[in-house]
Scaffold this motif. Structure first.
Motif, PDB file in Angstrom:
ATOM      1  N   GLY A  16       0.787  -0.937  -0.207  1.00  0.00           N
ATOM      2  CA  GLY A  16       0.067   0.218  -0.013  1.00  0.00           C
ATOM      3  C   GLY A  16       0.727   1.018   0.285  1.00  0.00           C
ATOM      4  O   GLY A  16       1.835   1.101  -0.036  1.00  0.00           O
ATOM      5  N   SER A  17       0.033   2.303   0.324  1.00  0.00           N
ATOM      6  CA  SER A  17       0.257   3.739  -0.035  1.00  0.00           C
ATOM      7  C   SER A  17       0.627   4.597   1.148  1.00  0.00           C
ATOM      8  O   SER A  17      -0.886   4.802   1.695  1.00  0.00           O
ATOM      9  CB  SER A  17       0.837   4.186  -1.080  1.00  0.00           C
ATOM     10  OG  SER A  17       0.895   3.465  -2.039  1.00  0.00           O
ATOM     11  N   LEU A  18       1.586   4.984   1.786  1.00  0.00           N
ATOM     12  CA  LEU A  18       0.964   6.950   2.810  1.00  0.00           C
ATOM     13  C   LEU A  18       1.763   7.816   2.025  1.00  0.00           C
ATOM     14  O   LEU A  18       2.824   7.565   1.368  1.00  0.00           O
ATOM     15  CB  LEU A  18       1.001   6.001   3.905  1.00  0.00           C
ATOM     16  CG  LEU A  18       0.044   4.988   4.650  1.00  0.00           C
ATOM     17  CD1 LEU A  18       1.271   5.115   5.706  1.00  0.00           C
ATOM     18  CD2 LEU A  18      -0.663   5.695   4.914  1.00  0.00           C
ATOM     19  N   ARG A  19       0.909   8.843   2.743  1.00  0.00           N
ATOM     20  CA  ARG A  19       1.786  10.094   2.574  1.00  0.00           C
ATOM     21  C   ARG A  19       2.034  10.776   3.348  1.00  0.00           C
ATOM     22  O   ARG A  19       0.818  11.702   4.144  1.00  0.00           O
ATOM     23  CB  ARG A  19       0.894  10.754   1.543  1.00  0.00           C
ATOM     24  CG  ARG A  19       1.783  12.308   0.729  1.00  0.00           C
ATOM     25  CD  ARG A  19       0.734  13.546   0.014  1.00  0.00           C
ATOM     26  NE  ARG A  19       1.822  14.348  -0.752  1.00  0.00           N
ATOM     27  CZ  ARG A  19       0.785  15.552  -1.181  1.00  0.00           C
ATOM     28  NH1 ARG A  19      -0.161  15.298  -0.489  1.00  0.00           N
ATOM     29  NH2 ARG A  19       1.758  16.388  -1.567  1.00  0.00           N
ATOM     30  N   LEU A  20       3.071  11.343   4.179  1.00  0.00           N
ATOM     31  CA  LEU A  20       3.122  12.058   5.298  1.00  0.00           C
ATOM     32  C   LEU A  20       3.533  13.661   4.726  1.00  0.00           C
ATOM     33  O   LEU A  20       4.176  13.993   3.961  1.00  0.00           O
ATOM     34  CB  LEU A  20       4.507  11.478   5.424  1.00  0.00           C
ATOM     35  CG  LEU A  20       4.334   9.987   5.800  1.00  0.00           C
ATOM     36  CD1 LEU A  20       5.915   9.981   7.348  1.00  0.00           C
ATOM     37  CD2 LEU A  20       3.548   9.984   6.955  1.00  0.00           C
ATOM     38  N   SER A  21       3.003  14.317   5.290  1.00  0.00           N
ATOM     39  CA  SER A  21       2.899  16.347   5.351  1.00  0.00           C
ATOM     40  C   SER A  21       3.621  16.364   6.349  1.00  0.00           C
ATOM     41  O   SER A  21       3.421  16.177   7.940  1.00  0.00           O
ATOM     42  CB  SER A  21       1.733  16.511   5.646  1.00  0.00           C
ATOM     43  OG  SER A  21       0.483  16.057   4.083  1.00  0.00           O
ATOM     44  N   CYS A  22       4.538  17.761   6.913  1.00  0.00           N
ATOM     45  CA  CYS A  22       5.212  17.785   7.385  1.00  0.00           C
ATOM     46  C   CYS A  22       5.098  19.803   7.501  1.00  0.00           C
ATOM     47  O   CYS A  22       5.770  20.533   6.458  1.00  0.00           O
ATOM     48  CB  CYS A  22       6.710  17.732   7.916  1.00  0.00           C
ATOM     49  SG  CYS A  22       7.452  18.862   8.975  1.00  0.00           S
ATOM     50  N   ALA A  23       4.063  20.539   8.020  1.00  0.00           N
ATOM     51  CA  ALA A  23       4.577  21.979   8.252  1.00  0.00           C
ATOM     52  C   ALA A  23       5.417  22.625   8.687  1.00  0.00           C
ATOM     53  O   ALA A  23       5.289  22.418  10.269  1.00  0.00           O
ATOM     54  CB  ALA A  23       2.709  22.330   8.066  1.00  0.00           C
TER      55      ALA A  23
END
Length: 116
Positions: A16-23
């Motif tokens: 599967g896939s995941l998308r991490l974000s960091c602001a």
């Protein structure tokens, strides 16, 4: 006070896939290098991917071809797109920012768990 706010971790099946974000709360003029690290239980923290101001990228051998680091147009948010996830990718993922006077800042960490 500088803050890095991460999101996007979770539980996913292998493949599967995941998308991490960091602001980041820093000014774009202060940001030097953006990156993602991870730490699995009983192991040291390791570099996953890094992005320089000029757009150069570095990836750990174990994630090459599967993970992609990128940033938004304002250059204050960094992403990690993770595809073809494997159980060995299970770890706490940390966002990292180095500013132009070489201060290092870390996110709080987000758990990624890949089930087989």
């Amino acid at each position: 006070q500088v803050q890095l706010v991460e999101s996007g971790g979770g539980l996913v099946q292998a493949g599967g896939s995941l998308r991490l974000s960091c602001a980041a709360s820093l000014s774009i003029f202060s940001i030097n290098v953006l990156g993602w690290y991870r730490q699995a239980p009983g192991k040291e923290r390791e570099l996953v991917a890094r992005l320089t101001p000029g757009g150069s990228t570095t990836y750990a051998d174990s994630v090459k071809g599967r993970f992609t680091i990128s940033r938004d147009n304002a250059k204050t948010t960094v992403y990690l797109q993770m595809n073809s996830l494997k159980p060995e990718d299970t770890a706490v993922y940390y966002c990292h920012v180095r500013d132009r006077i070489f201060r290092d800042f870390w996110g709080q960490g987000t758990q990624v768990t890949v089930s087989s």
